[in-house]
Design an enzyme around this catalytic site. Sequence first.
Site, mmCIF file in Angstrom:
data_model
loop_
_atom_site.group_PDB
_atom_site.id
_atom_site.type_symbol
_atom_site.label_atom_id
_atom_site.label_comp_id
_atom_site.label_asym_id
_atom_site.label_seq_id
_atom_site.Cartn_x
_atom_site.Cartn_y
_atom_site.Cartn_z
ATOM 1 N N GLU A 74 0.839 -1.214 0.000
ATOM 2 C CA GLU A 74 0.000 0.000 0.000
ATOM 3 C C GLU A 74 0.872 1.262 0.000
ATOM 4 O OE1 GLU A 74 -3.309 -0.171 2.791
ATOM 5 O OE2 GLU A 74 -4.135 -1.890 1.740
ATOM 6 N N GLU B 42 -4.932 -8.701 -0.432
ATOM 7 C CA GLU B 42 -5.773 -8.388 0.738
ATOM 8 C C GLU B 42 -7.216 -8.276 0.269
ATOM 9 O OE1 GLU B 42 -4.583 -5.300 3.481
ATOM 10 O OE2 GLU B 42 -2.454 -5.753 3.132
HETATM 11 O O1 AHR Z 1 -5.403 -5.881 6.867
HETATM 12 C C1 AHR Z 1 -5.376 -4.715 7.606
HETATM 13 C C2 AHR Z 1 -4.718 -3.545 6.861
HETATM 14 O O2 AHR Z 1 -5.482 -3.208 5.757
HETATM 15 C C3 AHR Z 1 -3.356 -3.844 6.271
HETATM 16 O O3 AHR Z 1 -2.344 -3.680 7.197
HETATM 17 C C4 AHR Z 1 -3.252 -2.814 5.204
HETATM 18 O O4 AHR Z 1 -2.409 -3.224 4.156
HETATM 19 C C5 AHR Z 1 -4.677 -2.594 4.767
HETATM 20 O O5 AHR Z 1 -4.994 -1.251 4.699
#
Ligand code: AHR
Length: 491
Positions: free
Chosen positions: A173, A295
């Site tokens: 990110e 994610e």
């Molecule tokens: O999964 C929780 C958070 O969500 C992670 O650390 C981040 O990459 C995303 O914003």
Amino acid sequence: MNNYVINALDKRSHISKEIYGHFSEHLGRCIYEGLYVGEDSPIPNVRGLRKDVVEALRDMGIPVLRWPGGCFADEYHWKDGVGKKENRKKMINTHWGGVLEDNSFGTHEFLDLCQQLGCEPYINGNVGSGTVQEMSEWVEYMTFDGVSPMADWRKANGRQEPWRVKYFAVGNENWGCGGNMRPEYYADEFRRYQTYARNYGDNRLFRVACGPNADDYTWTRVLMERAGQYMDGLSLHYYTVPGDWKQKGPATGFDKAAWYRTLKKGLYMEELLTRHGAIMDSYDPAKRVALVVDEWGAWYDVEPGTNPGFLYQQNSMRDAALAALTLNLFNHHSDRVRMANLAQTVNVLQSVILTDGAEMLLTPTYHVFRLFKPHQDGTLLGTSLETDRVGQGEDSFAQLSESASMDESGRITLTMANLSADAPAQVSASLVGFRASAAKASLLHAPFNAFNSFEDKERVRPVDFTDFSLEGDRLRFTLPACGIVAFTLEP
Ligand code: AHR
């Protein structure tokens, strides 16, 4: 009646087993308590790793595990997490609850975990606050076989042989918690960092670049144009939040409107995969670069009374339906999506396992991954579906979600979810180019907001499903509301 066709002659893309992957961050009780309790714990463990959790994840068929973050990755300095535990640096986990991180779980422990799980490690390097040298030396430490400062240090720390590490992400990110970068800047940083993440011996890294936040199509375009040739994968992050980021909504005790709203938002994944995929196609028509959804999952308000920075939430049949529809979508897009990692394995967000001290329970989402396991490394089959619509107003969508694949021995796996909160679905499936000699099926089925608690761990669990008829090339069954079924059809 819902009419469904599986065309066994229409063999499509390979379904990489890594689509069924998971994610574990130094966040809340995921690593500490959830996966790792330390060697001195009374909770049964192997070198500090919980036996019960490892066994359950193995049984679920976990193919790949991502670590150490998440946002934590771009603050993580790997050298703090190797060597004698008593000498390891302690730090504050500023992102997640401001708790003390003692670094007792580091590179050796993570790679031991992957070995115990029988899965591929997927390591996320630090671009946001780390140096090129630090990332380069991490790869050397893990994978170099010979005499070098990092390999010698690894040996001194107790590991003679190098590990094999394939999946390696260059930042997380970086448009947000990983440095607030613009895509043009990150594209250059990616090119630079990945240069020094070397392939040693026969270890070949699969380099994943930080991809877009949900529908940031500009990010994908810029990355593909400026750095596409240097990457093997581009990540995508998308979370399903029923409300907004301030008031996400509870994980349990929700109504039917929230069921439909959540699933509708989950189905947005289809548009994301299609549109990011189309941009990638324009730069990479051969589909060499994988879309890595590293994610995804549901994000609700934390359970009342728990640390807001720990992201601990319950998991209901709604999560099971979300997992089923998302995995079916990944299967359908498996020509481009070659890895995905649900956030996060234990005790954080849409977990497959929850723990409470020595107790452990399997969530409804766990059972979906278990039911879908035979799709791993199968071949996607062409399917078509005529189905009713369910839901209300803007939050309406097709009642059924499905995918079908064939394994090497010619066996078909069909997974289907009924996304209606209250209406069963009658299904008539015809099999083209396939006569099934036998069929068996498992069903996950419970009221729309049912969940497993430590008082009732088996409230939601799969059962054998026998209420179907199979006559030659025709399979008929009634799928109960909120039901998720997995059929195995023998050739
Ligand atoms: O999964 C929780 C958070 O969500 C992670 O650390 C981040 O990459 C995303 O914003």
